[in-house]
Design a protein around this motif. Structure first.
Motif, PDB file in Angstrom:
ATOM      1  N   SER A  95      66.726  -5.447  39.191  1.00 52.00           N
ATOM      2  CA  SER A  95      65.286  -5.307  38.924  1.00 52.00           C
ATOM      3  C   SER A  95      64.558  -4.904  40.196  1.00 52.00           C
ATOM      4  CB  SER A  95      64.703  -6.625  38.408  1.00 52.00           C
ATOM      5  OG  SER A  95      65.169  -6.902  37.123  1.00 52.00           O
ATOM      6  N   GLN A  96      64.907  -5.546  41.301  1.00 51.09           N
ATOM      7  CA  GLN A  96      64.268  -5.210  42.578  1.00 51.09           C
ATOM      8  C   GLN A  96      64.560  -3.759  42.962  1.00 51.09           C
ATOM      9  OE1 GLN A  96      65.866  -8.248  45.161  1.00 51.09           O
ATOM     10  NE2 GLN A  96      64.271  -9.741  44.621  1.00 51.09           N
ATOM     11  N   VAL A  97      65.803  -3.335  42.750  1.00 52.05           N
ATOM     12  CA  VAL A  97      66.182  -1.952  43.059  1.00 52.05           C
ATOM     13  C   VAL A  97      65.386  -0.993  42.185  1.00 52.05           C
ATOM     14  CG1 VAL A  97      68.059  -0.265  42.866  1.00 52.05           C
ATOM     15  CG2 VAL A  97      68.472  -2.458  43.989  1.00 52.05           C
ATOM     16  N   ASN A  98      65.259  -1.311  40.909  1.00 47.94           N
ATOM     17  CA  ASN A  98      64.489  -0.457  39.998  1.00 47.94           C
ATOM     18  C   ASN A  98      63.024  -0.381  40.423  1.00 47.94           C
ATOM     19  OD1 ASN A  98      66.679   0.240  38.419  1.00 47.94           O
ATOM     20  ND2 ASN A  98      66.365  -1.444  36.973  1.00 47.94           N
ATOM     21  N   ILE A  99      62.467  -1.527  40.784  1.00 48.46           N
ATOM     22  CA  ILE A  99      61.070  -1.545  41.246  1.00 48.46           C
ATOM     23  C   ILE A  99      60.931  -0.684  42.500  1.00 48.46           C
ATOM     24  CG2 ILE A  99      59.291  -3.013  42.280  1.00 48.46           C
ATOM     25  CD1 ILE A  99      60.271  -5.245  40.321  1.00 48.46           C
ATOM     26  N   GLN A 100      61.859  -0.859  43.461  1.00 45.92           N
ATOM     27  CA  GLN A 100      61.795  -0.086  44.697  1.00 45.92           C
ATOM     28  C   GLN A 100      62.031   1.401  44.433  1.00 45.92           C
ATOM     29  OE1 GLN A 100      64.531  -2.105  47.313  1.00 45.92           O
ATOM     30  NE2 GLN A 100      63.024  -3.696  47.851  1.00 45.92           N
ATOM     31  N   ALA A 101      62.913   1.708  43.479  1.00 49.25           N
ATOM     32  CA  ALA A 101      63.144   3.116  43.124  1.00 49.25           C
ATOM     33  C   ALA A 101      61.872   3.707  42.528  1.00 49.25           C
ATOM     34  CB  ALA A 101      64.315   3.233  42.151  1.00 49.25           C
ATOM     35  N   GLY A 102      61.174   2.941  41.700  1.00 48.65           N
ATOM     36  CA  GLY A 102      59.903   3.387  41.131  1.00 48.65           C
ATOM     37  C   GLY A 102      58.870   3.605  42.220  1.00 48.65           C
ATOM     38  N   GLN A 103      58.809   2.658  43.172  1.00 55.40           N
ATOM     39  CA  GLN A 103      57.869   2.801  44.283  1.00 55.40           C
ATOM     40  C   GLN A 103      58.207   4.022  45.127  1.00 55.40           C
ATOM     41  OE1 GLN A 103      58.241  -1.013  46.224  1.00 55.40           O
ATOM     42  NE2 GLN A 103      56.663  -1.982  44.921  1.00 55.40           N
ATOM     43  N   ASN A 105      59.774   6.779  44.091  1.00 55.83           N
ATOM     44  CA  ASN A 105      59.365   7.963  43.335  1.00 55.83           C
ATOM     45  C   ASN A 105      57.857   8.168  43.404  1.00 55.83           C
ATOM     46  OD1 ASN A 105      61.908   8.772  42.559  1.00 55.83           O
ATOM     47  ND2 ASN A 105      61.868   7.581  40.652  1.00 55.83           N
ATOM     48  N   SER A 106      57.129   7.067  43.264  1.00 61.75           N
ATOM     49  CA  SER A 106      55.675   7.149  43.340  1.00 61.75           C
ATOM     50  C   SER A 106      55.241   7.639  44.725  1.00 61.75           C
ATOM     51  CB  SER A 106      55.077   5.774  43.046  1.00 61.75           C
ATOM     52  OG  SER A 106      53.680   5.806  43.172  1.00 61.75           O
ATOM     53  N   SER A 107      55.900   7.108  45.747  1.00 62.03           N
ATOM     54  CA  SER A 107      55.569   7.529  47.120  1.00 62.03           C
ATOM     55  C   SER A 107      55.905   8.988  47.329  1.00 62.03           C
ATOM     56  CB  SER A 107      56.311   6.673  48.148  1.00 62.03           C
ATOM     57  OG  SER A 107      55.869   5.342  48.088  1.00 62.03           O
ATOM     58  N   LYS A 108      57.027   9.456  46.777  1.00 57.96           N
ATOM     59  CA  LYS A 108      57.409  10.860  46.896  1.00 57.96           C
ATOM     60  C   LYS A 108      56.363  11.753  46.241  1.00 57.96           C
ATOM     61  CE  LYS A 108      62.453  10.544  47.194  1.00 57.96           C
ATOM     62  NZ  LYS A 108      63.717  10.833  46.498  1.00 57.96           N
ATOM     63  N   LYS A 109      55.897  11.322  45.059  1.00 57.28           N
ATOM     64  CA  LYS A 109      54.883  12.106  44.358  1.00 57.28           C
ATOM     65  C   LYS A 109      53.596  12.149  45.169  1.00 57.28           C
ATOM     66  CE  LYS A 109      56.628  11.497  39.698  1.00 57.28           C
ATOM     67  NZ  LYS A 109      56.449  10.886  38.397  1.00 57.28           N
ATOM     68  N   ASP A 110      53.258  10.979  45.749  1.00 52.70           N
ATOM     69  CA  ASP A 110      52.054  10.936  46.584  1.00 52.70           C
ATOM     70  C   ASP A 110      52.208  11.874  47.771  1.00 52.70           C
ATOM     71  OD1 ASP A 110      50.836   9.137  44.922  1.00 52.70           O
ATOM     72  OD2 ASP A 110      51.270   7.358  46.167  1.00 52.70           O
ATOM     73  N   ILE A 111      53.401  11.880  48.401  1.00 47.05           N
ATOM     74  CA  ILE A 111      53.653  12.745  49.556  1.00 47.05           C
ATOM     75  C   ILE A 111      53.570  14.201  49.125  1.00 47.05           C
ATOM     76  CG2 ILE A 111      55.447  13.528  51.159  1.00 47.05           C
ATOM     77  CD1 ILE A 111      56.284  10.554  51.371  1.00 47.05           C
ATOM     78  N   GLU A 112      54.181  14.528  47.992  1.00 47.72           N
ATOM     79  CA  GLU A 112      54.138  15.915  47.498  1.00 47.72           C
ATOM     80  C   GLU A 112      52.691  16.331  47.217  1.00 47.72           C
ATOM     81  OE1 GLU A 112      56.679  16.330  44.087  1.00 47.72           O
ATOM     82  OE2 GLU A 112      58.505  15.915  45.257  1.00 47.72           O
ATOM     83  N   ARG A 113      51.938  15.426  46.593  1.00 46.64           N
ATOM     84  CA  ARG A 113      50.548  15.726  46.285  1.00 46.64           C
ATOM     85  C   ARG A 113      49.754  15.936  47.552  1.00 46.64           C
ATOM     86  NH1 ARG A 113      46.483  12.448  46.238  1.00 46.64           N
ATOM     87  NH2 ARG A 113      47.755  10.606  46.092  1.00 46.64           N
ATOM     88  N   LEU A 114      49.990  15.036  48.539  1.00 53.99           N
ATOM     89  CA  LEU A 114      49.272  15.164  49.813  1.00 53.99           C
ATOM     90  C   LEU A 114      49.679  16.441  50.530  1.00 53.99           C
ATOM     91  CD1 LEU A 114      49.353  11.474  51.076  1.00 53.99           C
ATOM     92  CD2 LEU A 114      47.359  12.752  50.269  1.00 53.99           C
TER      93      LEU A 114
END
Length: 120
Positions: A95-103, A105-114
């Motif tokens: 569960s922790q790995v999944n949460i961190q993987a989600g975070q 991915n979210s961070s990657k999207k934020d970086i791509e957007r930025l």
């Protein structure tokens, strides 16, 4: 000495002597039979003691096996509890790995957007 044993029979009638002889034969026969039965009794007692010892040994072996079985059951219970704990820990970590993987991915999207915003 046998002549002294036979001395008391002197002067007895042949019929009485015959009866004495029959009785002595019967006594000898009964003595032999008694010896045989005594031997059988001793043999049976020895066999009984052997069986008692065998039963006692089997009881001891049974007690040892019961203790070993109980020990193995306790070990299995402990292993099952350990397995359940490890399984639970694994689920928590997944569960922790999944949460961190989600975070991530979210961070990657934020970086791509930025990065896209920077390019503009």
């Amino acid at each position: 000495m046998s002549w002294a044993v036979e001395e008391w029979k002197e002067g007895l009638s042949p019929r009485v002597l015959q009866k004495i002889h029959e009785l002595e034969s019967q006594v000898d026969k009964l003595k032999k039979e008694r010896q045989q039965r005594q031997y059988q009794l001793e043999t049976l007692e020895a066999a009984l003691q052997k069986q008692k010892q065998k039963v006692e040994n089997e009881k001891n072996e049974s007690a040892i096996l019961k203790r070993e079985n109980q020990s193995l059951m306790e070990l299995c219970d402990n292993l099952e509890k350990a397995k359940q704990k490890i399984s639970h820990d694994l689920q928590v970590k997944e569960s922790q790995v999944n949460i961190q993987a989600g975070q991530l991915n979210s961070s990657k999207k934020d970086i791509e957007r930025l990065e896209q915003e920077l390019k503009r």
